[in-house]
Design an enzyme around this catalytic site. Structure first.
Site, PDB file in Angstrom:
ATOM      1  N   LYS A 281       0.864  -1.180   0.000  1.00 33.95           N
ATOM      2  CA  LYS A 281       0.000   0.000   0.000  1.00 33.95           C
ATOM      3  C   LYS A 281       0.900   1.229   0.000  1.00 33.95           C
ATOM      4  CE  LYS A 281      -4.335   0.994   2.381  1.00 33.95           C
ATOM      5  NZ  LYS A 281      -4.924   0.934   3.728  1.00 33.95           N
TER       6      LYS A 281
HETATM    7  C1  E4P Z   1      -8.264   1.707   3.700  1.00 34.02           C
HETATM    8  O1  E4P Z   1      -7.473   0.986   3.163  1.00 34.02           O
HETATM    9  C2  E4P Z   1      -8.004   2.479   4.921  1.00 34.02           C
HETATM   10  O2  E4P Z   1      -7.255   1.664   5.792  1.00 34.02           O
HETATM   11  C3  E4P Z   1      -9.258   2.859   5.680  1.00 34.02           C
HETATM   12  O3  E4P Z   1     -10.413   2.503   4.993  1.00 34.02           O
HETATM   13  C4  E4P Z   1      -9.250   4.199   6.287  1.00 34.02           C
HETATM   14  O4  E4P Z   1     -10.475   4.408   6.960  1.00 34.02           O
HETATM   15  P1  E4P Z   1     -10.715   5.590   7.992  1.00 34.02           P
HETATM   16  O5  E4P Z   1     -10.932   6.846   7.226  1.00 34.02           O
HETATM   17  O6  E4P Z   1     -11.929   5.170   8.748  1.00 34.02           O
HETATM   18  O7  E4P Z   1      -9.482   5.659   8.852  1.00 34.02           O
END
Ligand code: E4P
Length: 231
Positions: A83
């Site tokens: 990522k």
């Molecule tokens: C996605 O890959 C992220 O880890 C995640 O959805 C972030 O979500 P949040 O905005 O609730 O922290």
């Protein structure tokens, strides 16, 4: 649309993987930082539990550092997807990692323009954060729709991954708009189970069946004979 779980908790993945609906998982540094234990062990265990792509995020702000971290993270388990946060450095790192045959989930994408760049850099997944857009008063439905509409005619193979989902309707919207993947926290996945008519229906079917005890005996006999037939 495939469903991923967005978590750093092995216990949560253990619980939800047993439903048989998860195709993968996403983690991020904030989620993993909440957990006890070695992050590598956690990522590996989640990979085993979901049996599909699991995103693990780099934290360097330089392309070279992202590539080094990405290669190392990918070495944890064959299911790991690197990522990479969206930025100029992130795009360069994505290009290098994908040229080396690794899969990248380009994250923190908030516009169609950014999504087009992520796709050109070779990202396998492009993560658009719906909840964080809504939090600042930007219509996440419109942004995700624009991303999907911009990528599809361009023949892009990158998959649009709806992230930062805060409630079941975000998941439904992502599916209706044509996202290939939605990653949801355990809380949202559990909310997706619930409908009062389902609960009432199960209760009524059970009550009606139990009102005929001989039917219960018949079903037990049927189960026993099918076990004998299978053995
Ligand atoms: C996605 O890959 C992220 O880890 C995640 O959805 C972030 O979500 P949040 O905005 O609730 O922290």
């Amino acid at each position: 649309m495939k469903l991923f779980i967005d978590t750093g908790s092995v216990a949560e993945v253990e619980e939800l993987a047993s439903w048989g609906v998860l195709s993968g998982a996403t983690t991020n540094p904030s989620l993993l930082a909440k957990e006890e234990g070695d992050p590598g062990d956690i990522v590996r265990r989640i990979c085993e539990l979901v049996g599909g792509p699991v995103s693990a995020e780099v934290v360097s702000d330089r392309a070279e550092g992202m590539v080094e971290e990405g290669r190392a993270l990918a070495g944890l388990h064959p299911h790991v997807v690197v990522k990479v946060p969206f930025s100029q450095a992130g795009l360069a790192a994505t290009r290098e990692l994908t040229d080396a045959g690794l899969r990248v989930n380009m994250t923190l994408v908030f516009s169609a323009a950014q999504a087009l760049l992520a796709a050109e850099a070779g990202a396998t997944y492009i993560s658009c954060f719906m909840g964080r857009l809504d939090d600042i008063g930007v219509d996440s439905t419109a942004v995700v729709a624009e991303i999907v509409a911009a990528l599809r005619p361009a023949g892009v193979t990158s998959q649009v991954l709806a992230a930062s989902l805060r409630h079941p309707m975000h998941t439904v919207t992502a599916a209706r708009l044509g996202c290939e993947v939605a990653t949801a926290p355990g809380k949202v996945l559990r909310q997706m189970l619930v409908h009062p008519l389902t609960e009432a229906g199960i209760e009524r079917f059970g009550d009606d069946w139990r009102a005929r005890p001989e039917f219960g005996t018949w079903l037990e006999g049927l189960v026993d004979s099918s076990k004998v037939a299978l053995s």
